[in-house]
Scaffold this motif. Sequence first.
Motif, PDB file in Angstrom:
ATOM      1  N   GLU A   5      -5.358   8.317   6.953  1.00 24.64           N
ATOM      2  CA  GLU A   5      -5.112   8.916   8.268  1.00 24.64           C
ATOM      3  C   GLU A   5      -6.392   9.071   9.072  1.00 24.64           C
ATOM      4  OE1 GLU A   5      -1.071  11.595   7.547  1.00 24.64           O
ATOM      5  OE2 GLU A   5      -3.053  12.535   7.311  1.00 24.64           O
ATOM      6  N   TYR A   6      -7.509   9.289   8.400  1.00 25.54           N
ATOM      7  CA  TYR A   6      -8.763   9.504   9.113  1.00 25.54           C
ATOM      8  C   TYR A   6      -9.645   8.259   9.174  1.00 25.54           C
ATOM      9  CZ  TYR A   6      -7.606  14.448   9.221  1.00 25.54           C
ATOM     10  OH  TYR A   6      -6.982  15.643   9.464  1.00 25.54           O
ATOM     11  N   ALA A   7      -9.123   7.133   8.738  1.00 25.25           N
ATOM     12  CA  ALA A   7      -9.890   5.887   8.808  1.00 25.25           C
ATOM     13  C   ALA A   7      -9.966   5.406  10.252  1.00 25.25           C
ATOM     14  CB  ALA A   7      -9.226   4.821   7.936  1.00 25.25           C
ATOM     15  N   ASP A   8     -11.154   5.200  10.730  1.00 24.38           N
ATOM     16  CA  ASP A   8     -11.357   4.670  12.078  1.00 24.38           C
ATOM     17  C   ASP A   8     -11.396   3.154  11.974  1.00 24.38           C
ATOM     18  OD1 ASP A   8     -12.034   4.157  14.692  1.00 24.38           O
ATOM     19  OD2 ASP A   8     -14.143   4.727  14.454  1.00 24.38           O
ATOM     20  N   ALA A   9     -10.225   2.515  12.017  1.00 21.64           N
ATOM     21  CA  ALA A   9     -10.166   1.091  11.713  1.00 21.64           C
ATOM     22  C   ALA A   9      -9.033   0.419  12.462  1.00 21.64           C
ATOM     23  CB  ALA A   9      -9.983   0.892  10.205  1.00 21.64           C
ATOM     24  N   ASP A  10      -9.155  -0.903  12.592  1.00 24.53           N
ATOM     25  CA  ASP A  10      -8.097  -1.723  13.173  1.00 24.53           C
ATOM     26  C   ASP A  10      -7.071  -2.124  12.120  1.00 24.53           C
ATOM     27  OD1 ASP A  10      -9.286  -2.033  15.894  1.00 24.53           O
ATOM     28  OD2 ASP A  10     -10.874  -3.024  14.749  1.00 24.53           O
ATOM     29  N   LEU A  11      -7.446  -2.030  10.852  1.00 27.76           N
ATOM     30  CA  LEU A  11      -6.574  -2.376   9.742  1.00 27.76           C
ATOM     31  C   LEU A  11      -7.083  -1.633   8.514  1.00 27.76           C
ATOM     32  CD1 LEU A  11      -4.343  -4.210   8.401  1.00 27.76           C
ATOM     33  CD2 LEU A  11      -6.152  -5.907   8.041  1.00 27.76           C
ATOM     34  N   VAL A  12      -6.160  -1.170   7.672  1.00 25.67           N
ATOM     35  CA  VAL A  12      -6.518  -0.514   6.418  1.00 25.67           C
ATOM     36  C   VAL A  12      -5.890  -1.293   5.270  1.00 25.67           C
ATOM     37  CG1 VAL A  12      -6.413   1.599   5.041  1.00 25.67           C
ATOM     38  CG2 VAL A  12      -6.654   1.745   7.530  1.00 25.67           C
ATOM     39  N   VAL A  13      -6.672  -1.541   4.223  1.00 31.66           N
ATOM     40  CA  VAL A  13      -6.193  -2.234   3.022  1.00 31.66           C
ATOM     41  C   VAL A  13      -6.404  -1.314   1.833  1.00 31.66           C
ATOM     42  CG1 VAL A  13      -6.435  -4.250   1.532  1.00 31.66           C
ATOM     43  CG2 VAL A  13      -6.779  -4.480   4.004  1.00 31.66           C
ATOM     44  N   THR A  14      -5.349  -1.099   1.061  1.00 31.70           N
ATOM     45  CA  THR A  14      -5.467  -0.313  -0.162  1.00 31.70           C
ATOM     46  C   THR A  14      -5.184  -1.202  -1.356  1.00 31.70           C
ATOM     47  OG1 THR A  14      -3.160   0.392  -0.386  1.00 31.70           O
ATOM     48  CG2 THR A  14      -4.563   1.666   1.121  1.00 31.70           C
ATOM     49  N   THR A  15      -5.718  -0.816  -2.524  1.00 32.37           N
ATOM     50  CA  THR A  15      -5.406  -1.530  -3.760  1.00 32.37           C
ATOM     51  C   THR A  15      -4.991  -0.530  -4.813  1.00 32.37           C
ATOM     52  OG1 THR A  15      -7.650  -1.452  -4.690  1.00 32.37           O
ATOM     53  CG2 THR A  15      -7.150  -3.276  -3.210  1.00 32.37           C
ATOM     54  N   GLY A  16      -3.978  -0.911  -5.586  1.00 36.25           N
ATOM     55  CA  GLY A  16      -3.513  -0.084  -6.676  1.00 36.25           C
ATOM     56  C   GLY A  16      -2.542   0.995  -6.232  1.00 36.25           C
ATOM     57  N   GLY A  17      -1.836   1.538  -7.190  1.00 38.21           N
ATOM     58  CA  GLY A  17      -0.959   2.667  -6.927  1.00 38.21           C
ATOM     59  C   GLY A  17       0.210   2.386  -6.020  1.00 38.21           C
ATOM     60  N   ALA A  18       0.710   1.124  -6.020  1.00 38.87           N
ATOM     61  CA  ALA A  18       1.783   0.769  -5.087  1.00 38.87           C
ATOM     62  C   ALA A  18       3.034   0.286  -5.806  1.00 38.87           C
ATOM     63  CB  ALA A  18       1.294  -0.318  -4.131  1.00 38.87           C
ATOM     64  N   SER A  19       3.123   0.528  -7.122  1.00 41.42           N
ATOM     65  CA  SER A  19       4.231  -0.009  -7.893  1.00 41.42           C
ATOM     66  C   SER A  19       5.284   1.073  -8.139  1.00 41.42           C
ATOM     67  CB  SER A  19       3.707  -0.596  -9.216  1.00 41.42           C
ATOM     68  OG  SER A  19       4.714  -1.325  -9.874  1.00 41.42           O
ATOM     69  N   VAL A  20       5.891   1.045  -9.316  1.00 42.79           N
ATOM     70  CA  VAL A  20       6.985   1.976  -9.610  1.00 42.79           C
ATOM     71  C   VAL A  20       6.651   2.900 -10.770  1.00 42.79           C
ATOM     72  CG1 VAL A  20       8.767   0.450  -8.704  1.00 42.79           C
ATOM     73  CG2 VAL A  20       8.069   0.226 -11.100  1.00 42.79           C
ATOM     74  N   GLY A  21       5.376   3.053 -11.065  1.00 43.52           N
ATOM     75  CA  GLY A  21       4.977   3.904 -12.169  1.00 43.52           C
ATOM     76  C   GLY A  21       5.052   5.380 -11.815  1.00 43.52           C
ATOM     77  N   ASP A  22       4.767   6.227 -12.840  1.00 43.55           N
ATOM     78  CA  ASP A  22       4.799   7.673 -12.633  1.00 43.55           C
ATOM     79  C   ASP A  22       3.569   8.179 -11.888  1.00 43.55           C
ATOM     80  OD1 ASP A  22       7.212   7.826 -13.968  1.00 43.55           O
ATOM     81  OD2 ASP A  22       6.269   8.151 -15.925  1.00 43.55           O
ATOM     82  N   HIS A  23       2.510   7.358 -11.834  1.00 41.46           N
ATOM     83  CA  HIS A  23       1.274   7.821 -11.206  1.00 41.46           C
ATOM     84  C   HIS A  23       0.807   6.767 -10.199  1.00 41.46           C
ATOM     85  CE1 HIS A  23       1.083  11.055 -14.162  1.00 41.46           C
ATOM     86  NE2 HIS A  23       1.293  10.153 -15.107  1.00 41.46           N
TER      87      HIS A  23
ATOM     88  N   LEU B 169      -1.933  -3.331  -1.435  1.00 43.50           N
ATOM     89  CA  LEU B 169      -1.918  -4.400  -2.424  1.00 43.50           C
ATOM     90  C   LEU B 169      -1.822  -3.835  -3.831  1.00 43.50           C
ATOM     91  CD1 LEU B 169      -4.816  -6.608  -0.977  1.00 43.50           C
ATOM     92  CD2 LEU B 169      -2.374  -6.646  -0.380  1.00 43.50           C
ATOM     93  N   PRO B 170      -1.400  -4.682  -4.787  1.00 47.45           N
ATOM     94  CA  PRO B 170      -1.450  -4.251  -6.186  1.00 47.45           C
ATOM     95  C   PRO B 170      -2.900  -3.989  -6.605  1.00 47.45           C
ATOM     96  CG  PRO B 170      -0.184  -6.284  -5.921  1.00 47.45           C
ATOM     97  CD  PRO B 170      -0.900  -6.050  -4.638  1.00 47.45           C
ATOM     98  N   GLY B 171      -3.079  -3.472  -7.813  1.00 43.16           N
ATOM     99  CA  GLY B 171      -4.421  -3.117  -8.259  1.00 43.16           C
ATOM    100  C   GLY B 171      -5.098  -4.143  -9.127  1.00 43.16           C
ATOM    101  N   ASN B 172      -4.352  -5.050  -9.753  1.00 39.60           N
ATOM    102  CA  ASN B 172      -4.995  -6.031 -10.624  1.00 39.60           C
ATOM    103  C   ASN B 172      -5.844  -7.006  -9.811  1.00 39.60           C
ATOM    104  OD1 ASN B 172      -4.194  -5.353 -13.311  1.00 39.60           O
ATOM    105  ND2 ASN B 172      -2.109  -5.983 -12.777  1.00 39.60           N
ATOM    106  N   PRO B 173      -7.060  -7.300 -10.271  1.00 41.95           N
ATOM    107  CA  PRO B 173      -8.022  -8.045  -9.441  1.00 41.95           C
ATOM    108  C   PRO B 173      -7.561  -9.417  -8.975  1.00 41.95           C
ATOM    109  CG  PRO B 173      -9.149  -6.960 -11.251  1.00 41.95           C
ATOM    110  CD  PRO B 173      -7.680  -6.800 -11.510  1.00 41.95           C
ATOM    111  N   VAL B 174      -6.893 -10.183  -9.834  1.00 47.16           N
ATOM    112  CA  VAL B 174      -6.453 -11.511  -9.398  1.00 47.16           C
ATOM    113  C   VAL B 174      -5.361 -11.381  -8.346  1.00 47.16           C
ATOM    114  CG1 VAL B 174      -5.466 -13.708 -10.110  1.00 47.16           C
ATOM    115  CG2 VAL B 174      -7.119 -12.550 -11.587  1.00 47.16           C
ATOM    116  N   ALA B 175      -4.486 -10.393  -8.498  1.00 47.52           N
ATOM    117  CA  ALA B 175      -3.460 -10.161  -7.494  1.00 47.52           C
ATOM    118  C   ALA B 175      -4.093  -9.777  -6.158  1.00 47.52           C
ATOM    119  CB  ALA B 175      -2.507  -9.063  -7.961  1.00 47.52           C
ATOM    120  N   VAL B 176      -5.153  -8.983  -6.206  1.00 50.65           N
ATOM    121  CA  VAL B 176      -5.860  -8.619  -4.974  1.00 50.65           C
ATOM    122  C   VAL B 176      -6.424  -9.863  -4.312  1.00 50.65           C
ATOM    123  CG1 VAL B 176      -7.837  -7.381  -4.027  1.00 50.65           C
ATOM    124  CG2 VAL B 176      -6.362  -6.265  -5.705  1.00 50.65           C
TER     125      VAL B 176
END
Length: 415
Positions: A236-254, A292-299
Amino acid sequence: MRSAAEHLAQVLALVEPPPPRRVPLRDALGAVLAVDVRAAGDLPPFDNSAMDGYAIRARDVVQATEAAPVRLVVAGESSAGHPWDGVLGAGEAVRIMTGAPVPAEADAVVPQEQVTATAGTVLVDAPVPPGRHIRRRAEDARHGDLVVEAGVRLRPRHLAAAAAAGNGELVVLPAPRVAFLVTGDELAAPGATLGPGQIWESNATYLEAALRSLGAVAVDLGTVGDTGEAVRAAVEYADADLVVTTGGASVGDHDPVKEGLAGVGVEFLRVAIQPGKPQGLGVVGGAPVICLPGNPVAVAVCVELFVGPAVRAMLGVPEPAWEPMRALEPWRCPPGREQVMPVVLVDGDADAVAGGVEASGAVAGALPGVRPATSGGSGSHLAARLAAADGLARVRAEADAVEAGDIVAVRRFTV
C-alpha cells in the motif's frame, strides 16, 4: 485455470506507461523515445570541405598539366568556425581546413598533398572535377527530416545523432518504477549462515537485476515477514508504477501475500503453466500488483512471460518474438498445462548437434535446436541449474511429451 495468454492480456490491461517528459540529452540514455527526433536544420548546415587543402574554381584549372601547372593566388584562409567571407575570383584559391565552409564561387577542393605551395600562391598540375572533396549542405539530413524514430531505446549513437541534428532535449518515456518484495521467514541473506529450515534468498537478487535489465527503476521493498499485515502495508505504501511480489500466493496455511492482498484488490488464481501455476493479479492503492510464486525458476519464468511484457508495454518497447525450433531430445510435459522449459540452444557445429541427437536415441542429423537445460526438467526449485539455460521453450498444454524432432516455441532470455 486461466491460460498464460489470457493472464498476460489481463496483466497488460492493468499497466499504463508513465507520462512522457522532456529531458536534456545527458539524461536520456537508456530511455525510450516518445516523440520522433527531427532535424532542427540542414545537416550539414553549409557546404564544407572534406579535406585539408585549397578551395578553387574547377574551371580555372581545366588546362592544368604536370608540364604546365596553373598558378593560383591564395586569397585567404577558411578554417572550422572561422570562415573566409570573401568571394573567390578567377585565378584565386583559399586555404581551407576539413569541416570549414567552402567560400562563395568555389566548387572544388584540392588536397594539400596534391599541390605545390609557394609564397602566396599554389600550383595545381591536374584538372579537378567540380564537387571534388566537398560535403554538400543537407546531404546528411534536411530540416525536418526524421533522425530517430519514437519507440527506440536511446543509445549513445542516437543521442549523438540527435545532438548533431540540433536537438538539446528529447521527449522520452521515463523508466517505470517497479517495486518488489519477497516473503518467507525461512529466507536468509546470501552468504549468511543458514539456521534450521532456512534457505538462501535469491528472488530479490534476481528481480532487482531483471527489472534494471528491462529498463525499469527497481525499488526494493525488502524481505517481508510471513504476515498478511506486513505484506499489505508494504504494498500500500509502495511509490511505484507496478508492484511484484514473490511467494505466499498459493493455498497453504501460511501464505501471507494472499492473506494480506486478497481483500484489497488482488485476485488469486491458477494459471495453466508449469512452473508458475499459483499467481495473483490486481490493483492496490492505485498500483497494479503481480503476485508470483516463490520458487526461483517459477519467478524467472513468470518474469519472462508476464512481468517483462508489462514493463516493455510501459516503455513502449515491442515484445521479442518466440521462434520455432526443433527439440533435440525427448522430455515429459504436465498434462493440461503449458510447459515452459529452460533450454540450451544448440546452433553451432552441425556435428555436435548430430552427436547430441544420436546420444538421445533420436535420428542423427536433425536441425540445430534445443535440449532441456537440466535433467530435472522444468522443476521450479532448480535455481542453481537455471544458469545453464540460454532461454525458454514453450510446449502447448495439449502435449504430454516432446519427442526429438518436435517443433517448440523458443526465445532467449530477455533479462
